[in-house]
Design a protein around this motif. Structure first.
Motif, PDB file in Angstrom:
ATOM      1  N   LYS A 167      -3.360  -3.997  -3.245  1.00 50.37           N
ATOM      2  CA  LYS A 167      -4.043  -4.459  -4.455  1.00 50.37           C
ATOM      3  C   LYS A 167      -3.389  -5.758  -4.939  1.00 50.37           C
ATOM      4  O   LYS A 167      -2.165  -5.866  -5.019  1.00 50.37           O
ATOM      5  CB  LYS A 167      -3.942  -3.385  -5.539  1.00 50.37           C
ATOM      6  CG  LYS A 167      -4.670  -3.744  -6.796  1.00 50.37           C
ATOM      7  CD  LYS A 167      -4.537  -2.645  -7.831  1.00 50.37           C
ATOM      8  CE  LYS A 167      -5.128  -3.127  -9.140  1.00 50.37           C
ATOM      9  NZ  LYS A 167      -4.822  -2.233 -10.229  1.00 50.37           N
ATOM     10  N   ASP A 208      -5.743  -3.004   1.997  1.00 43.82           N
ATOM     11  CA  ASP A 208      -5.287  -1.937   1.108  1.00 43.82           C
ATOM     12  C   ASP A 208      -4.404  -2.435  -0.034  1.00 43.82           C
ATOM     13  O   ASP A 208      -4.355  -1.821  -1.084  1.00 43.82           O
ATOM     14  CB  ASP A 208      -4.506  -0.883   1.906  1.00 43.82           C
ATOM     15  CG  ASP A 208      -5.425  -0.110   2.829  1.00 43.82           C
ATOM     16  OD1 ASP A 208      -6.623  -0.003   2.519  1.00 43.82           O
ATOM     17  OD2 ASP A 208      -4.928   0.387   3.858  1.00 43.82           O
ATOM     18  N   PRO A 210       0.802  -1.228   0.000  1.00 40.88           N
ATOM     19  CA  PRO A 210       0.000   0.000   0.000  1.00 40.88           C
ATOM     20  C   PRO A 210       0.839   1.285   0.000  1.00 40.88           C
ATOM     21  O   PRO A 210       0.510   2.235  -0.700  1.00 40.88           O
ATOM     22  CB  PRO A 210      -0.824  -0.101   1.282  1.00 40.88           C
ATOM     23  CG  PRO A 210      -0.794  -1.534   1.657  1.00 40.88           C
ATOM     24  CD  PRO A 210       0.474  -2.103   1.101  1.00 40.88           C
ATOM     25  N   ASP A 211       1.940   1.320   0.762  1.00 38.09           N
ATOM     26  CA  ASP A 211       2.765   2.522   0.857  1.00 38.09           C
ATOM     27  C   ASP A 211       3.715   2.684  -0.327  1.00 38.09           C
ATOM     28  O   ASP A 211       4.154   3.795  -0.621  1.00 38.09           O
ATOM     29  CB  ASP A 211       3.573   2.511   2.155  1.00 38.09           C
ATOM     30  CG  ASP A 211       2.676   2.577   3.376  1.00 38.09           C
ATOM     31  OD1 ASP A 211       1.510   2.983   3.224  1.00 38.09           O
ATOM     32  OD2 ASP A 211       3.137   2.205   4.462  1.00 38.09           O
TER      33      ASP A 211
END
Length: 87
Positions: free
Chosen positions: A60, A58, A23-24
């Motif tokens: 993908k 979160d 996510p980050d």
């Protein structure tokens, strides 16, 4: 005992290697290994897990690789032809 009953109903040990975008740092992929008894070829337990993943997490999904193996085969499970008791 529940696992044995599932295996007798053609559930298999299923392993999924799930690659997902962090996510980050979306340019980086992370690997998650998932293992559960599931029924081929539809894999309903894995499908529910992946739906949960997409709904709540979160990261993908990038790809999923799947391996499946029966733990009990017909040749390994036989009914006893006789029962002997010794006192």
């Amino acid at each position: 005992m529940a696992d044995l009953s599932l295996q007798l109903r053609d559930f298999r040990l299923t392993t999924a290697e799930i690659l997902y975008h962090m996510p980050d740092h979306p340019g980086l992929l992370q690997c998650y290994l998932w293992q559960e008894l599931d029924r081929a070829p539809d894999y309903p337990v894995l499908r529910r897990f992946l739906e949960f993943w997409q709904r709540t997490l979160d990261g993908k999904l990038h790809s999923v690789r799947l391996a499946s193996q029966t733990l009990i085969t017909p040749g390994e499970l036989r009914h006893a032809a006789a029962d002997f008791r010794l006192h």
